[in-house]
Structure formats: structure tokens, C-alpha cells
Design an enzyme around this catalytic site. Structure first.
Site, mmCIF file in Angstrom:
data_model
loop_
_atom_site.group_PDB
_atom_site.id
_atom_site.type_symbol
_atom_site.label_atom_id
_atom_site.label_comp_id
_atom_site.label_asym_id
_atom_site.label_seq_id
_atom_site.Cartn_x
_atom_site.Cartn_y
_atom_site.Cartn_z
ATOM 1 N N CYS A 24 0.834 -1.196 0.000
ATOM 2 C CA CYS A 24 0.000 0.000 0.000
ATOM 3 C C CYS A 24 0.867 1.243 0.000
ATOM 4 O O CYS A 24 2.061 1.174 0.255
ATOM 5 C CB CYS A 24 -0.886 0.015 1.239
ATOM 6 S SG CYS A 24 0.072 0.092 2.739
ATOM 7 N N ASP A 37 4.118 -25.226 -5.933
ATOM 8 C CA ASP A 37 5.023 -24.439 -5.093
ATOM 9 C C ASP A 37 6.262 -25.187 -4.636
ATOM 10 O O ASP A 37 7.207 -24.581 -4.169
ATOM 11 C CB ASP A 37 4.275 -23.942 -3.851
ATOM 12 C CG ASP A 37 4.067 -25.048 -2.843
ATOM 13 O OD1 ASP A 37 3.791 -26.180 -3.282
ATOM 14 O OD2 ASP A 37 4.178 -24.800 -1.630
ATOM 15 N N ASP A 62 -0.982 -28.455 -7.762
ATOM 16 C CA ASP A 62 -0.306 -29.235 -6.739
ATOM 17 C C ASP A 62 -1.193 -29.096 -5.507
ATOM 18 O O ASP A 62 -1.970 -28.150 -5.408
ATOM 19 C CB ASP A 62 1.080 -28.633 -6.498
ATOM 20 C CG ASP A 62 1.741 -29.196 -5.266
ATOM 21 O OD1 ASP A 62 1.678 -30.433 -5.096
ATOM 22 O OD2 ASP A 62 2.302 -28.417 -4.485
ATOM 23 N N CYS A 113 2.754 2.233 3.174
ATOM 24 C CA CYS A 113 3.981 1.513 3.502
ATOM 25 C C CYS A 113 5.209 2.379 3.249
ATOM 26 O O CYS A 113 6.217 2.258 3.938
ATOM 27 C CB CYS A 113 4.112 0.265 2.651
ATOM 28 S SG CYS A 113 2.750 -0.878 2.834
ATOM 29 N N ASP A 163 7.832 -29.670 -7.654
ATOM 30 C CA ASP A 163 6.973 -29.168 -8.734
ATOM 31 C C ASP A 163 7.772 -28.432 -9.802
ATOM 32 O O ASP A 163 7.267 -28.204 -10.903
ATOM 33 C CB ASP A 163 5.923 -28.190 -8.172
ATOM 34 C CG ASP A 163 4.946 -28.880 -7.256
ATOM 35 O OD1 ASP A 163 4.532 -29.990 -7.593
ATOM 36 O OD2 ASP A 163 4.609 -28.297 -6.212
#
Lengths: 736, 68
Positions: A12, A602, A421, A15, A606
Site C-alpha cells: 500500500c 510451489d 499441486d 507503507c 513441482d
């Protein structure tokens, strides 16, 4: 003294202030400046103070941002310089085009009224004065590339561009010297301006991608605790560990290397490596893989030689094979360009020869050939794809998807099947308490208070389940078993069922969950911890099915763990205990039936299938190898970015095609006119800028629009309703 | 037509002025963070040098202004 950090977790505008503020509070920091585009923080230390990067990292961590020291690589610096050079060329071309156009419009309007030949010549000479140096400077990117291509004996898009610009300028000077009515200075410079715009957009897209990749690379750097010969433990970067070194891994840390356990015992969660959800108990003599999370105990691991049969080696072998297979993909723009360049040259050459045969003078024939070259120069074509890519990538970024490459957009649009996955993708990466309703509130509270004292991953899940719990006093950790302490004067224990004397209760619990027992006085309960489904998983999968996409689950986990998830999400095709090579085989069999598969995964296991699939997406929490292979990365706990990315990609591809059609349609109209000899500089200028502007405006429509936003909104709306339903369905299935 | 003697150089020098301004802003790094510039508008940084009342008061640094 200046230093750069890659910052994770910026989402944002507020930040910016928060981060700069926090960093500037550090002693010695004179200035902190955050680049919001690349998510990088530059920190200046005042002269004479010792810079403390560790202090900045710690301060930012307290504010909830992860910072990593960052060093821009050489390639990135080159990209940066190129991009600035392009922008400078663009500015010069823009300045020249505008001013020459000013003079040209006067000439054009004067030609139909009362301009004197002397004034016209003056204006043409002025145009030449601006155009020649401007083109010499702004045309550099094209001229250099064309010369390179010709030297190697090939043809690229820059050859017709260079030829067109040089010929147009040459002919214009010739015409000016001979006091002619028309000159093409404006066309030549405007051509450069539009082409540079396309080139710059293309470059901006790739540069942003590279900056993102650089940040991801910085996030990857993990550390290892190396045990020296004298027994001293030194923290070093994981990459510095060599075969034969001994490293120590404590509970809650990830194993930095592949190796053999020398001493110690504990459970290792290898969900990121193999997809297996339950921790695997390891003892001395057994092997562990890099990426595994140690649940309890302290392991001393001897890093093994990088042999042919280590897991990572196998992954790398598969990766090599998979990524070379995908390198053959030809982008839409390249396919168009490949057809385009020879056609342009042929058309120009044919019209020159044709007019000579028809009896025109050489002067006239050359003029017509140049008009053909100018009018066919691929302005609209050069803008068609990059403009859409940049707008679409921006739209994706707003929805939490970061693209790694431009052609990913096109491949994403072609996906008609999705392979998920399970662990960490359909489910959340962090484990969570699954049966908090079944555990008495008082025991749950006690468990959370004890859990706060431990760094154990399961303890963290329990602590997270009860927000606002106060740490219990006098907690003692019993290595490999759990923690014990007193709560309100009553002795309490949290740990393995055996440690809490309730092994009998544990036997009745679900087979695919990690079990933690809690004992408070005489009472006892077993807490089941498992990876919960992402909150909107069911809504997203339903949405994908509704769009007619085929869905499969490819998991490395055991069948008992995959079945309930597949059932809860209504997926019929699922594979369990699939090794990386088997996952690729499944993908290949799907592609053999003519499907284009989007792989979402992830884990390290994979990575090869992410590389082998037609296109792939990873969550930001994925293992480094996986993230590096994926075409896109999505942020957050929800799966909604996946269908959103698909929707934007489909829309973007449609716009790219429309743009190419517009570019071709323009040529179909303009080229016969040029060959027929009807094109004056005025018509060429109008046609060229008209088509380019049309294409750019069309590209802006990729910004999202109703269609893409609807998918996300629908998924978001369903998420709240669907989350509880699917989660509870999953929980009951798991327990039965 | 003598007016052209003034107008054409004037138009060109104005154009060159714009080009020069752009090249200067490019060199000084104003195009490095376009997204950031868009959101920095919303922060209170431009109150530097003034206290809460907005009246010219004791000088404060950018960091202090933000902390307030």
C-alpha cells in the site's frame, strides 16, 4: 555509504512512509528512500558512522516487512542504461517530429493556396536541419541492430526500418535541393518516434520483470549454521556450504543442504520438497533434503557430495530437459514480424521495378518505392503487442500477480486445463489447527499459552489459532518431546501424545494430520494440525470449471491425504504420490490430447513440471527453484489471482490479435495507394499516426474492464461462504 | 512574411527548451519511480518546515515531520 535492500510485503501507499520512517530512525541513517515500483529501499549512512545493515533489517522486521540486502547485477545496470538511452532517443524524436510537423503543415496548407517556392524551400531546409541530426541520434537503436543483423547475414525488423528512414531522408534532401513540392522529413522522424515508443514499452516490461526476478533472487538467499573444526557454529550463506561440511539445524529452521544426519533426531516436514504433508521422523544415518523444515530436535547434518542421485540433482536434470522443450515457443509479435520484413522489401522492390517497366522516370519510381517503405514500416505492428503487454502486466500486478515474461501472457491465454499441486498450493503453506471446535476451550487456551514459548512450527500454528493468548510462566522445553509449565498453578504440558500420557486418544485421530497433545492437570486433549485449504479454493475451482477448463490435482503426497481434498473440491482426476518425473508424464499425456496445461505449484518437486507445463504460476511462498521456473507468481492467501490472471491474459490476447488485425488492415488499404503512387507526405503522416494511435488506444482496454474484475469479485464473494463450507467438508472427510 | 524570422526561431527554441527540461529531469532520476511518485502525493511530507498549525515555525527535518 549507500546500500540497497529488496523489501517484501509492500502492498500500500502508506507503507512508503512507514518503511522510510523506520529506517531513518536507525542510528547513522541520513536518508532512506523507497522505490515503490521496484520495491527497493536505498539507505544512505552519514559519513563517519559504521553502517549497520543488520539494524535496518531488524527494524523493518519489527514493522512487518522483510528486507534483504540487495546488489543490482551487471545485467540490470545494462538494462537500466539501455532504457534511459531509449527514453532520450524518444524525447529527441518527439521534439523533432513535432517541430517538423509544424513546418510541414504550413507547407501542405500552403501548397493548396499561396505559398511561394522560396518559403517552401526555406521550410524544407529548416525541416532537414532538424530531421537529419535528430534521426542520426534517435535512430541509433535501429541502425545498430540492423547493421548487426546484416553482418551476420540475417534480416530482422530493423533492416526495413533503417532502409525506410535512410531512403526517406535521402530522397527528401534530393527533392529539397531540386525545389520539389513534397518532402518526407516528417514521416521519417515520426516513424522513429512511434517505433521508439514500441521499443521503449517492450523494454519497460522486460526491465520490470528483471527487477522482480532480482528481488526474488535476493529473497532466496538463505543461511546455514556451519559447525567449524573447533566446534564453533558460524552462520554463513547457504551457498557457501561445501560438500563434507557439517551444519547444525535447529527446530523451526529449514535444512540448507542435502545431507546425511550425523546425530540428533527429529521430524522433518518435507512438504516443500516432496509434497508429503506429514513430518518424516529422521535419525542418524538417514538423508535429508534441502528445503525440509525441522519440527523438533536439533540435527547435525553432513552435507553430501553433489552426486548423481541426490534429489536436487534429479530435479535439475528434469528441469534442463523441460525448459529446453519450452524454449521453442514463438511469440505472436515475432511470428508477425517474420512474415512482415520480407513482404515489405518485396513490395517496395516490385513497385520500383513495376513503375520503371510502366515507363515512369527513375526519380518517380524511387519516390513511389520510398513511399511504400515508409507506409509499410511497422509502426502499428511494433506497438501492437508491447502496448498490450505493459497494460495487462499492470492490471495483473494490481490483482496480485507478478508476470516474469511477456510471452507468458500469450501462453496463459491458451491454457484450457489447470493442474494444481495440493500441498502449499490448494492448501495454505502454513499448517493450521483443524479441530479447534472439538478441543475444550480451556485446554485450547492453555495449549496456546504454552505454545507461545516454542519456535516449533506446530506450536506456532497452535499459538496462531488463539489470538491474544498470554505466554504462560516458567515454561521449560523438553527437547524432542514438548514444553511443560504451570498455568494458574496447575501443571500443564504440550507436546507429543506420549509426552502428555494420552497416546490412546491419539490413536483415534485422523491419519493425515500432525498430532499435538495438551494436558492441563488431569484433563487431556489431542489437537489435529493440518494444512487448511486456501479460503477460496472451492469457489475458484468452480469458476474455472464453469469456464470449461479441465482440472486435475498432481500431488506428491499420499493418496489418503489427497483423496479428501479432491473430494472436497469436486476434482475427479487426481494423482497422488507422483514423483517429479511422473508429474511431467501426466502433463505430457494431457498435452498429447491437445490440451494446454497451466500448472500451479510451489514445491521443489513441482519445479520440473512448472517448467514443462505450457504455462505455470507459483504462490510467492513457493520454494526458490519453483518460483524461478514459474511464469508468474501470485501474492496472498487466496487462489483468486489465478483465474484473474487467466481472464486478463485471455482479454490481452484478444486485444493483441485485434491490434495485429488493425495493423494489417491499415496496410491492406495503404499499400495499394502507395504502390499506385497516390501517397503524398500528408497522407503517409496521417495514415501512420492514425494506425499507431488506434493500436495504442485499443491496448489501454487491457486495463481490466468488467470481465476480469467480475471473476475476482465472484470468487471473493463466494470465498467467505465457500471457505467455511469447504473447510468443514474437508475436515469431516479427513476424520472419517 | 518577415514575421517568420521571429516565429520560427521562437517555436524551435521553445521546443528545445522542453527537450532540455526533459533530458534534465531524466538525468536527475525523476522517472525512476513513477508509481511511487503517484502515491507520495498522498503523504504529509510537504508539510516539512511547518509545525501542526501549518504556520511557518521551527524547521523540522523530513523524518521528524513524518513522525508527527
Amino acid at each position: 555509504m549507500q546500500m540497497a535492500f529488496a523489501i517484501d510485503g509492500i502492498d500500500c501507499a502508506a507503507c512508503i512512509d512507514e518503511i522510510e520512517d523506520a529506517a531513518e530512525r536507525e542510528p547513522g541513517v541520513s536518508l532512506a528512500r523507497l522505490n515503490y515500483t521496484t520495491h527497493r529501499l536505498t539507505v544512505d549512512w552519514a559519513a563517519g558512522t559504521a553502517p549497520g545493515p543488520a539494524g535496518v533489517i531488524a527494524t523493518l522486521a519489527r514493522s512487518g516487512y522483510r528486507a534483504y540486502p540487495f546488489e543490482a547485477d551487471r545485467l540490470e545496470a545494462i538494462e537500466h542504461a539501455t532504457s534511459r538511452h531509449l527514453l532520450r532517443c524518444l524525447a529527441v524524436a518527439g521534439f523533432a517530429a513535432m517541430n517538423i510537423m509544424l513546418l510541414s503543415v504550413s507547407v501542405w496548407s500552403g501548397n493548396v493556396s499561396d505559398i511561394t517556392p522560396e518559403t517552401r524551400d526555406l521550410f524544407h531546409w529548416l525541416s532537414a536541419l532538424i530531421a537529419l541530426p535528430a534521426a542520426a541520434y534517435a535512430g541509433q537503436p535501429f541502425f545498430q541492430s540492423a547493421v548487426r543483423a546484416l553482418r551476420t547475414g540475417t534480416l530482422n525488423m530493423d533492416v526495413p526500418i533503417t532502409l525506410g528512414v535512410v531512403l526517406a531522408l535521402g530522397v527528401s534532401v534530393f527533392e529539397t535541393v531540386n525545389h520539389a513540392e513534397h518532402a518526407y522529413f516528417d514521416s521519417a522522424v515520426m516513424l522513429l518516434f512511434f517505433l521508439l515508443t514500441g521499443r521503449y514499452l517492450d523494454h519497460a516490461m522486460r526491465r520490470r520483470t528483471r527487477a522482480e526476478a532480482g528481488n526474488l533472487a535476493a529473497l532466496r538467499a538463505s543461511s546455514a549454521n556451519r559447525v567449524g573444526i573447533d566446534g564453533q557454529v558460524v552462520t554463513v550463506p547457504a551457498a557457501a556450504v561445501k560438500a563434507g561440511d557439517e551444519v547444525m539445524v535447529r527446530a523451526g529452521e529449514r535444512v540448507p543442504v542435502d545431507g546425511l544426519v550425523l546425530s540428533g533426531s527429529g521430524a522433518v516436514d518435507e512438504s516443500l520438497v516432496t509434497g508429503e504433508t506429514l513430518p518424516r521422523p529422521v535419525a542418524g544415518g538417514e538423508s535429508v533434503h534441502a528445503g525440509g523444515l525441522v519440527h523438533d530436535g536439533v540435527l547435525r547434518v553432513r552435507a553430501t557430495a553433489v552426486g548423481e542421485d541426490t534429489f536436487l540433482q534429479e530435479i535439475e536434470r528434469l528441469l534442463d530437459r523441460a525448459s529446453t522443450a519450452r524454449g521453442r515457443y514463438v511469440r505472436l509479435a515475432d511470428r508477425a514480424a517474420r512474415l512482415y520484413a520480407p513482404m515489405v522489401h518485396t513490395a517496395a522492390a516490385l513497385s520500383l521495378v513495376g513503375w520503371l517497366i510502366a515507363g515512369a522516370s527513375l526519380h518517380q519510381a524511387v519516390l513511389i518505392a520510398v513511399a511504400v517503405l515508409i507506409i509499410t514500416c511497422p509502426c502499428a505492428l511494433a506497438l501492437a503487442v508491447p502496448a498490450v503487454q505493459v497494460v495487462a502486466a499492470g492490471a495483473m500486478m494490481r490483482r496480485g500477480v507478478l508476470l516474469h515474461s511477456g510471452d507468458a501472457l500469450e501462453r496463459l491465454a491458451e491454457a484450457d486445463s489447470v493442474a494444481f499441486d495440493k500441498t502449499g498450493t490448494l492448501t495454505l503453506p502454513e499448517p493450521a489447527v483443524a479441530n479447534s471446535e472439538a478441543v475444550p476451550a480451556e485446554l485450547m487456551q492453555a495449549a496456546a499459552r504454552l505454545a507461545l514459548a516454542s519456535t516449533h512450527p506446530l506450536a506456532r500454528a497452535i499459538a496462531a489459532a488463539v489470538p491474544g493468548a498470554v505466554p504462560a510462566g516458567q515454561v521449560r522445553e523438553v527437547t524432542g518431546a514438548g514444553v511443560e509449565g504451570t498455568i494458574d498453578g496447575v501443571p500443564a504440558r504440550l507436546g507429543s501424545p506420549a509426552f502428555c500420557d494420552c497416546a490412546a486418544l491419539a490413536a483415534a485421530a485422523a491419519p493425515d494430520a500432525s498430532l499435538v497433545a495438551v494436558r492441563l492437570g488431569a484433563r487431556c486433549a489431542v489437537i489435529e494440525i493440518r494444512q487448511a485449504l486456501r479460503p477460496d479454493a472451492l469457489a475458484v475451482l468452480d469458476e474455472l470449471r464453469r469456464q470449461g477448463r479441465h482440472i486435475v490435482i498432481l500431488s506428491g503426497d499420499r493418496a489418503e491425504a489427497v483423496a479428501p481434498v479432491a473430494e472436497a473440491l469436486h476434482v475427479e482426476d487426481w494423482w497422488a504420490q507422483a514423483r517429479p518425473a511422473e508429474k511431467i508424464a501426466v502433463l505430457e499425456s494431457l498435452e498429447a490430447t491437445g490440451r494446454n496445461v497451466l500448472m500451479v505449484g510451489d514445491g521443489i518437486n513441482d519445479a520440473p513440471s512448472l517448467a514443462a507445463a505450457h504455462v505455470s504460476i507459483s504462490p510467492i511462498t513457493a520454494a526458490d527453484v519453483a518460483r524461478a521456473q514459474a511464469d508468474a507468481v501470485f501474492l496472498g492467501d487466496r487462489l483468486a489471482p489465478v483465474p484473474a490472471a487467466l481472464a486478463i491474459a485471455v482479454r490481452a490476447r484478444r486485444l493483441m490479435r485485434q491490434n495485429l488485425v488493425i495493423a494489417v488492415a491499415y496496410n491492406v488499404v495503404a499499400v495499394p495507394l502507395a504502390i499506385g503512387g497516390f501517397v503524398t507526405p500528408l497522407i503517409a503522416a496521417l495514415a501512420m499516426s492514425g494506425s499507431s494511435i488506434l493500436v495504442t488506444l485499443n491496448a489501454l482496454r487491457a486495463r481490466g474492464g468488467a470481465e476480469a474484475a467480475d471473476v475476482v469479485a465472484a470468487a471473493e464473494a463466494d470465498a467467505s461462504a465457500g471457505a467455511s463450507a469447504s473447510a468443514s467438508a474437508f475436515a469431516t472427510k479427513g476424520a472419517s | 512574411m518577415t514575421v517568420l524570422l521571429y516565429l520560427v526561431p521562437a517555436a524551435l527554441s521553445l521546443g528545445l527548451l522542453g527537450l532540455g527540461a526533459f533530458l534534465w529531469s531524466l538525468r536527475s532520476g525523476q522517472y525512476e519511480d513513477l508509481d511511487g511518485a503517484a502515491v507520495r502525493v498522498l503523504s504529509d511530507d510537504d508539510l516539512v518546515g511547518y509545525d501542526e498549525t501549518g504556520a511557518p515555525g521551527s524547521k523540522v527535518t523530513a523524518g521528524e515531520a513524518r513522525r508527527r
